[in-house]
Design a protein around this motif. Structure first.
Motif, PDB file in Angstrom:
ATOM      1  N   ALA A  64       0.838  -1.194   0.000  1.00  0.00           N
ATOM      2  CA  ALA A  64       0.000   0.000   0.000  1.00  0.00           C
ATOM      3  C   ALA A  64       0.876   1.249   0.000  1.00  0.00           C
ATOM      4  O   ALA A  64       0.704   2.164  -0.808  1.00  0.00           O
ATOM      5  N   VAL A 110       3.901   1.622  -0.979  1.00  0.00           N
ATOM      6  CA  VAL A 110       4.570   1.846  -2.267  1.00  0.00           C
ATOM      7  C   VAL A 110       3.614   2.496  -3.244  1.00  0.00           C
ATOM      8  O   VAL A 110       3.928   3.500  -3.893  1.00  0.00           O
ATOM      9  N   VAL A 111       2.401   1.957  -3.299  1.00  0.00           N
ATOM     10  CA  VAL A 111       1.439   2.504  -4.265  1.00  0.00           C
ATOM     11  C   VAL A 111       1.283   3.996  -4.027  1.00  0.00           C
ATOM     12  O   VAL A 111       1.527   4.828  -4.904  1.00  0.00           O
ATOM     13  N   VAL A 112       0.937   4.343  -2.811  1.00  0.00           N
ATOM     14  CA  VAL A 112       0.693   5.761  -2.543  1.00  0.00           C
ATOM     15  C   VAL A 112       1.954   6.569  -2.768  1.00  0.00           C
ATOM     16  O   VAL A 112       1.961   7.606  -3.441  1.00  0.00           O
TER      17      VAL A 112
END
Lengths: 648, 99, 322, 532
Positions: free
Chosen positions: B70, B72-74
């Motif tokens: 999560a 990393v995504v953000v």
């Protein structure tokens, strides 16, 4: 009867209140109200006098307790009056002369739009002065004491648009304040010592205390007296006080207020009897002042200032007498009364002259006025004869007695004092003759325009009249002014003789003012002769200088002494250098100090904190990575800490 | 073999990752370093779970992965956005936090 | 699940030791590479390597599920995501490791070392026994075991992570998706804009075409023989794959002139007085200019950036068109 | 439980403040009248308090007591002794005049008064004044140390806004400059008093700790503590007591203000409008001196005795220093401020002389100084509002064009220099005598303050009112009806209290006796028993 005493004070007080709060609607009737209330007070005084005469010499003292003024713990100040022979004498003098001068002022102040207020102030003065002499404790006396100070402040500065007047008024009040310190400290010592400051307990139990305390009280009272009675070293205000309207000079600065100091000393006689050192101080002050004032009076060209100098010197006589103890008290009061008459008369005469000479005060612009204002000339002349102590007139009796008493002090001290008194008499004769000659005899110097020299303070009023010089038309003053002068002239002629008729005055005062006959080393007759001789010398000298040869319209530069005397023997310069200048520097320095140091310390701290936070802000450079460093460092520290904990 | 070696390795990797975060300016590389640190932690957790013989360690590691994903995504999304607005992937350029 | 793996999970065989030492080295090298490589692409690859190694370690430690997940999610998804972003941001990111913040590097090294040493020290004096082994824990199978505890003990945490993931996904979309607020301007408007800005009224010049082969990577020469940056694609430029031939061409020219003069048999003086002079001047000028170009590289960088932007805008438009 | 009179006296202005603040923007005049009405009503209530108070009765009367914070033994305890009554009366008396004098001070200038603009400075001004009144009353009535502390500090907030928000428009050359000066003054005021207050907070907590330590459960109740001390149930270690005393005293010394903590006063009084200046010096600062008398002496008698010499010296410095600086000022309001510093020196001198005359005089002094300064300052404010300048040098000859103004100014000045017949004389002389009986030297030094006072007052009067009329003041109007309505009663009061202060002394004396018994002091006896 007692209740009348309160009314005595209340009447003029009422007048003052009405006139000062009444507003413009009283402008036309104001002076009548004022005069009427003054007269009413005089009548009350007369009634009380009659009543007092009706009683035995011993129980002539009336006292009235009006209400409790300041009751705090052991400190019990009452508003209570005490009317004995001494106060009665003053009451009559104050109200009598006061009423006359009210009448005089009706005419004198006719063209002043603020006449109503003038009368209000006069009434205020009467009230305060009566309070002063009627009080039965020192605190109430203090109230009256400051009250007359206020009245004199208001009246000296009555023409406030003149900066000189305003300054003079301020000066008078402040110098008086210096004296008042003495009175208040005296009261404190009394309270600390006796637990009270009412006359009778203090004066009766003063014997019970140490001489040191008595001396302290005495010196403090003397300081107060110096302030109020313009004695050296606090004399500097009286000359400037002549800025006030002439009636004021006559009433306050000649007849009544300035004599309050003498009253204080005589009233506190018991204290001084218990403190010889203080007495010595008193006589010294008196002797110095009587010469000082006389010398100043010789040099002044401003008629009022010349008279002011003479006032100073005459009061010097009184203080001297009061310092002599029982042998002098009564004569001090006696001279005070007679002086009240003739000096008031002289001032009113001077006022009348100025009235006719459109407010010119420089005697060098007078001359030959006797044929223009005969009544003034006559009354002024009688006053003149009285003050120089011409045998048979008031001044002669009172002053002569004082000189005798001075000699009677005994020892070298007596000789010194007596000599000073004699010398003073001679000088008095000199300067009064000078005034007389310059004003009423000689050529008419006022006909040609003056060439005012700026250095002369005395020409300022003339400058008031402004640009071009219009030749004055000397004329006799209106009835309202001449009548009081006539009455006072009578007083100055006969009062003395009346009083010393079988020592009537002395015996009248004796129950309250102890009296004993002084024994001069030489016979009284010799002293009298010496006095007359001194008088003749003075007159002669004056005639030689001012009678024979014409008086220059512009004052010659004169000898060093003359110039010093013109500048009041440099007293103002002295005060300026010793007190005023340093004071100014001190205040300026303190203002700077307060701003820079006291305040600066605080502001400095604030600035320091601000700067510190400004520095520490630099650490927050906004780079995430340096924050990360600190994070990691913190983590490292934590790990280290845990390990240490485990290790320990 | 002493199981502590795994921990040493984890520590080593973690430290390397940390210094990477501190030293690199390129936001993406910084992120990689963070991932490295996370993985190091995971390794340690796994080792622990084997050490103590229960699966909790693994579970925590599992959660770590999820959170890491999560993150990393953000994070990458943020990087992209910043890059768009200021044409740079350097973490130093985004230093507006200072006054 | 066969026994060997379970056994492997419990005991530490020498095989594992060997594996540990070899792969551990690889992992550390990968990690170092991640941190130290100049180009972020290389960093990404190194990291991927390290992760795979870790996955092996997981497996070796009996965390089969995690091992798979590590490979699939991390090395698969996450690292690919990284690479995507790298491409998006531009591969140019050959950022220098030169430190800009004063004292940062020293602090970093200090803290890093200190922290590492502390950790190692901490682990060192921690009493770590031998492996208990996951034999019974993984008795019902590793995945089942995990699933059991995840859906029983850790169910709330699990749910929350679910929420977290959804949020993250939405966040990513919100952050990266940008709405075109203004109408994209038409061809004509672009043209007019160009005119207004007064640069490159004509289309970008073509790259230099060189006799030997088609050379998109060779900048065309300006009349004075200097290479024109504009003629080569920005990407090549940023990759530094541009071949500059201007020097060669000038030297050729000079040689040509000399030969013609020999051929025409002119004497030196005439040659000096003649076009040779001009030729010499040309050479000299060209050299100067070229020096200038190579010198003020910052200026070059700057305009490189600007038209890089231009290209990116173009890309963006292309996306939008799609 | 009878009707909570004291609470009512405090609550009325508080409610009034809220109501005034709630008046809509357009109804400015309504707000003024409301504020005036409330302050007058408060005055009536205060009068009721004064009459309900029985000087012969027990020490604290009209007491109220409710639990406030049970856990810390904080109680809502009110009660007044004579001193409190006098000061509450003073406060309630002055506020109407302050309101009336500030009638136009907070009128918004044109651009602010634009219709529809929800800008309500006037409402705020009067609301704040009433709020201050409420807090001051509570502080005078609180017999719970914590309760007192809360309001002692809370007072700063409205004062801060009054000083910073409603400056003297006649101040600096331009509005920006004036605003800068204002905010400087306001912040200075706040910081000084906060600093003092926080030190006091520490001391308050310390006091609680001590009581909790010795009496079982801690209390803030003044009466309880004093009784416990008297009964020997509560004994403080010497150092503890001294530290606590210092904590309290510093706060009060800043508020009073005592040299060298005084520098906030001239700024605050100089920059704020005349009514606010009166509020500061005549009402708020009195809380400081009052608290010295009630809390410092009541709670820490030994420490007070220990600190007396230093405090006396500081007080003397204040007297002389303040007077000298007043002489050196060029700004009318700053001059009055420094004069006030000098007078506060007298008050503190009287308090620590530890004689019935000294303390009784100090209490009277608080009242009289309040009235006299109010008179002088308000007239000065009227004068300044006419000419638009605070500089003495800008005036001259006013007496000719505005005799009534000049006259009232003179009377105010004479009261300031404590002329006999006006109220301040009584108190000042009592202080001097009270000091002299125990510390003759101090008494004599303080006496010189009288001369200096004459100097600064008369110089001020001479420079502004007398002399030739300056062109700028030629068409200066005399006092208007409203202004006369403000000044006349004050002057009447000055005369009344100067001639017949007995009612006041009767109320104050017993309280002073109690305070003296707290510090176990009695008046020194005269050395010679006078023949009565």
């Amino acid at each position: 009867m007692e209740t009348l005493i309160g009314l005595l004070v209340a009447a003029p007080l009422l007048g003052a209140a009405v006139l000062l709060c009444g507003g413009r609607r009283l402008d036309r009737t104001g002076h009548w109200i004022g005069t009427a209330l003054a007269a009413a007070s005089f009548l009350l005084g007369a009634v009380l006098f009659a009543d007092m005469l009706g009683r035995e010499a011993e129980d002539r003292t009336l006292s009235q307790h009006v209400f409790s003024w300041i009751p705090v713990g052991g400190f019990q100040a009452d508003v209570a009056f005490r009317l004995d022979q001494l106060s009665m004498t003053f009451v009559l003098l104050i109200t009598g002369v006061g009423t006359l001068i009210h009448v005089y002022s009706i005419g004198y102040m006719e063209h002043d739009e603020r006449r109503r207020r003038f009368f209000g102030y006069l009434n205020l003065f009467l009230a305060a002065m009566l309070l002063l002499v009627l009080a039965d404790n020192y605190l109430l006396l203090y109230a009256g004491w400051e009250g007359v100070g206020l009245a004199s402040y208001l009246l000296i500065g009555f023409w406030q648009h003149k900066p000189s007047a305003a300054t003079a008024a301020k000066k008078a009040f402040i110098v008086n304040r210096v004296g008042d310190i003495g009175l208040s400290i005296a009261i404190m010592i009394m309270f600390t010592t006796f637990g009270t400051f009412a006359f009778s307990p203090v004066l009766e139990s003063v014997g019970g205390t140490s001489e040191g305390t008595a001396t302290a009280i005495g010196l403090m009272l003397l300081l107060a007296a110096c302030g109020k009675s313009a004695q050296v070293p606090l004399q500097s205000w009286l000359g400037d006080a002549m800025e006030g309207p002439t009636p004021v000079s006559a009433l306050i600065h000649a007849a009544t207020m300035v004599t309050a100091g003498v009253y204080l000393i005589v009233r506190s006689g018991a204290i001084f009897d218990a403190a010889p050192a203080a007495q010595t101080a008193v006589v010294t002050v008196g002797a110095v002042t009587l010469l000082f004032g006389a010398i100043v009076g010789c040099a002044k060209d401003d008629i009022k200032k010349a008279l002011a100098g003479s006032t100073m010197s005459q009061i010097g006589y009184m203080v001297l007498a009061a310092g002599l103890g029982p042998i002098g008290y009564a004569f001090a009061i006696m001279h005070l009364v007679t002086h009240g008459f003739f000096k008031a008369g002289l001032f009113l005469g001077a006022g009348s002259v100025m009235h006719g000479m459109n407010d010119e005060v420089d005697m060098r612009r007078y001359g030959g006025l006797r044929k223009y204002m005969p009544i003034t000339f006559a009354t002024f002349g009688l006053g003149y004869l009285a003050i120089i102590g011409f045998p048979g007139l008031s001044g002669f009796f009172s002053k002569d007695k004082i000189i005798e008493a001075a000699f009677a002090k005994g020892g070298t001290e007596g000789w010194i004092l007596g000599g000073a008194a004699l010398l003073g008499a001679a000088i008095t004769a000199f300067y009064m003759t000078r005034v007389m000659l310059m004003t009423f005899f000689g050529e008419e110097r006022w006909r040609n325009a003056p060439t005012p020299s700026p250095k002369e303070p005395s020409v300022e009023p003339a400058a008031e009249t402004g640009g071009e010089y219009e030749v004055p038309h000397p004329h006799e003053s209106p009835k309202s002014m001449t009548v009081p002068m006539i009455v006072l002239a009578f007083g100055s002629v006969f009062a003395g003789g009346l009083f010393s008729w079988g020592e009537a005055f002395v015996h009248w005062l004796e129950p309250v003012v102890p009296f004993e006959h002084g024994h001069p080393p030489v016979s009284a007759l010799t002293v009298t002769a010496a006095t007359v001789v001194a008088l003749l010398i003075g007159v002669g000298a004056a005639w030689l200088q001012y009678g024979r040869k014409p008086v220059p319209a512009l004052a010659p530069r004169g000898s060093l002494l003359t110039r010093a005397a013109r500048r009041d023997l440099l007293q103002d310069d002295f005060n300026h250098v010793v007190l005023v200048k340093p004071g100014e520097y001190l205040t300026r320095g303190l203002v700077y100090l307060d701003h820079k140091v006291v305040d600066g310390a605080v502001n400095g701290t604030a600035a320091a904190v601000g700067g510190l936070s400004g520095r520490s802000r630099r650490i927050q450079n906004g780079y995430a990575r340096s924050y990360a460093v600190s994070m990691l460092g913190g983590a490292a520290v934590l790990v280290a800490a845990t390990l240490l904990m485990r290790a320990v | 073999m002493n199981p502590v070696n795994y921990l040493y390795l984890a520590a080593l990797l973690f430290t390397i990752g940390a210094s990477g975060v501190l030293l690199r300016r390129n936001a993406i590389v910084v992120f990689m370093s963070v991932e490295l640190m996370l993985n190091a932690a995971n390794l340690a957790l796994v080792a622990f779970s084997r050490l103590h013989g229960n699966l909790d360690g693994q579970i925590i590691a599992f959660f770590t992965m999820v959170v890491a994903a999560a993150e990393v995504v953000v994070g990458l999304a943020i990087i992209v956005t910043i890059f768009r607005s200021r044409h740079s992937a350097s973490v130093d350029d985004a230093s507006l936090m200072k006054l | 699940m066969n026994g060997t793996l379970l056994a492997a999970a419990s005991a530490t065989s020498t095989g594992e030791a060997v594996q540990f030492w070899i792969l551990g080295t690889v992992a550390v090298l990968g990690a170092l590479g991640t941190v130290l490589m100049k180009r972020s692409v290389h960093s990404a690859l190194c990291l991927a390597g390290t992760m795979i190694v870790l996955a092996v370690f997981y497996l070796a430690n009996g965390a089969y599920f995690l091992g798979i997940v590590q490979i699939v999610v991390y090395t698969g998804a996450v690292m690919m995501l990284f690479l995507f972003v790298l491409m998006l941001v531009g591969v140019t990111a050959a950022d220098s490791l030169k430190e800009t913040i004063r004292g940062q590097r020293w602090m970093a090294v200090l803290c890093g070392l200190g922290f590492g040493i502390l950790l190692v020290g901490g682990i060192g004096n921690a009493s770590v026994g031998t492996f208990t082994g996951l034999a019974e824990a993984n008795a019902g199978g590793n995945v089942q075991g995990l699933a059991r505890s995840i859906f029983t003990d850790y169910v709330f945490a699990f749910e929350i992570t679910g929420a977290l993931l959804v949020t993250a996904a939405v966040a990513a979309m919100v952050l990266t998706h940008r709405e075109r607020t203004e109408r994209r301007d038409t061809q004509r408007e672009m043209a007019e804009k160009r005119v207004r800005e007064g640069k490159h009224l004509p289309p970008l010049p073509a790259p230099g075409v060189y006799a030997r082969h088609n050379a998109v990577d060779i900048p065309g020469l300006l009349p004075d023989g200097t290479p024109s940056e504009l003629t080569v694609s920005q990407t090549l430029r940023s990759r530094g794959q541009v071949r500059d031939v201007s020097r060669k061409s000038l030297s050729d020219l000079a040689a040509l002139e000399r030969r013609t003069e020999d051929y025409l048999g002119r004497d030196e003086s005439a040659a000096r007085g003649g076009p040779g002079e001009g030729g010499g001047r040309d050479v000299r000028d060209a050299a100067d200019v070229r020096k200038d170009v190579s010198d003020d590289s910052p200026a070059a960088d700057r305009d490189r950036d600007t038209d890089r932007d231009g290209d990116r805008d173009a890309d963006r438009d292309r996306e939008a068109a799609k | 439980m009878s009707f909570p009179l004291l609470t009512a006296v405090a609550a009325l202005p508080a409610i009034g403040a809220v109501a005034t603040a709630a008046v809509p923007a357009a109804r400015r005049t309504a707000a003024k009248w409301l504020a005036l009405a409330v302050s007058l009503a408060t005055l009536v209530l205060a009068a009721v308090v004064a009459f309900r108070f029985d000087p012969g009765g027990d020490r604290y009367q009209l007491t109220e007591s409710h639990t406030w914070i049970a856990d810390f033994g904080v109680r809502y305890e009110l009660g007044v002794d004579g001193i409190g009554v006098a000061l509450i009366a003073l406060t309630a008396l002055l506020i109407p005049f302050v309101v009336l004098a500030g009638w136009h001070d907070a009128d918004p200038v044109e651009e602010e008064a634009a219709p529809g603009r929800r800008w309500r400075p006037t409402q705020g001004f009067f609301a704040l004044i009433l709020a201050v009144e409420a807090m001051v009353v509570i502080s005078f009535a609180a017999t719970d140390v914590f309760l007192f502390y809360v309001f002692f500090e809370a007072m700063l907030i409205p004062m801060y806004f009054l000083i910073g928000g409603f400056g003297d428009r006649a101040g600096a050359r331009d509005e920006a400059e004036a605003a800068k000066q204002r905010s400087y003054a306001a912040v200075k005021f706040l910081l000084y008093n906060l600093a003092g207050g926080l030190i006091m907070l520490a001391a308050v907590i310390g006091l609680y700790a001590v009581t909790a330590d010795q009496l079982g459960e801690g209390t803030f109740s003044l009466r309880a503590i004093v009784e416990a001390r008297a009964s020997g149930e509560l004994t403080m270690a010497q150092n503890t007591e001294r530290l606590l005393f210092l904590g309290f005293f510093l706060a009060f010394a800043v508020k009073a203000p005592l040299w060298p903590l005084h520098t906030w006063l001239p700024n605050a009084m100089g920059e704020s409008t005349a009514p606010v200046a009166v509020l500061i010096t005549a009402v708020v600062d009195k809380v400081g001196t009052f608290a010295m008398l009630r809390f410092c002496l009541g709670l820490f008698p030994e420490a007070s005795a220990w600190a007396t010499p230093v405090v006396l010296v500081l007080a003397l410095v204040s007297i002389i220093y303040g007077a000298l600086l007043a002489i050196g000022q060029r700004d009318i309001k700053r001059l009055i401020a420094y004069a006030s510093i000098s007078h506060f020196g007298f008050i503190i001198l009287g308090i620590f002389a530890m004689t019935s005359q000294g303390q009784g005089g100090a209490t009277l002094y608080m009242v009289n100084h309040g009235i006299s300064t109010a008179a002088l300052m308000l007239v000065a404010g009227f004068l300044i509002s006419r000419r638009g300048s605070r500089l003495i040098a800008d005036y001259g000859g006013v007496q000719k064009v505005a005799p009534v103004l000049a006259g009232t100014f003179l009377i105010g000045g004479l009261a300031t220099l404590s002329l006999p017949g006006l109220a301040p004389f009584v108190s000042e002389f009592l202080v001097l005598v009270g000091t002299f009986t125990r510390y003759p030297a101090a008494g004599i030094v303080a006496t010189f303050g009288i001369v200096l006072a004459a100097l600064y007052v008369l110089v001020l009067y001479q420079r502004t009112m007398t002399g030739p009329v300056r062109p700028e003041v030629e068409r200066m109007p005399d006092l208007r009806k409203r202004e006369l309505a403000v000044v006349a009663p004050l002057i009447a009061l000055l005369v009344l209290l100067g001639v017949f202060p007995k009612p006041l002394t009767d109320i104050v004396n017993p309280a002073v006796e109690h305070t003296l018994s707290d510090v176990q002091k009695t008046d020194p006896d005269p050395e010679v028993e006078a023949a009565k």
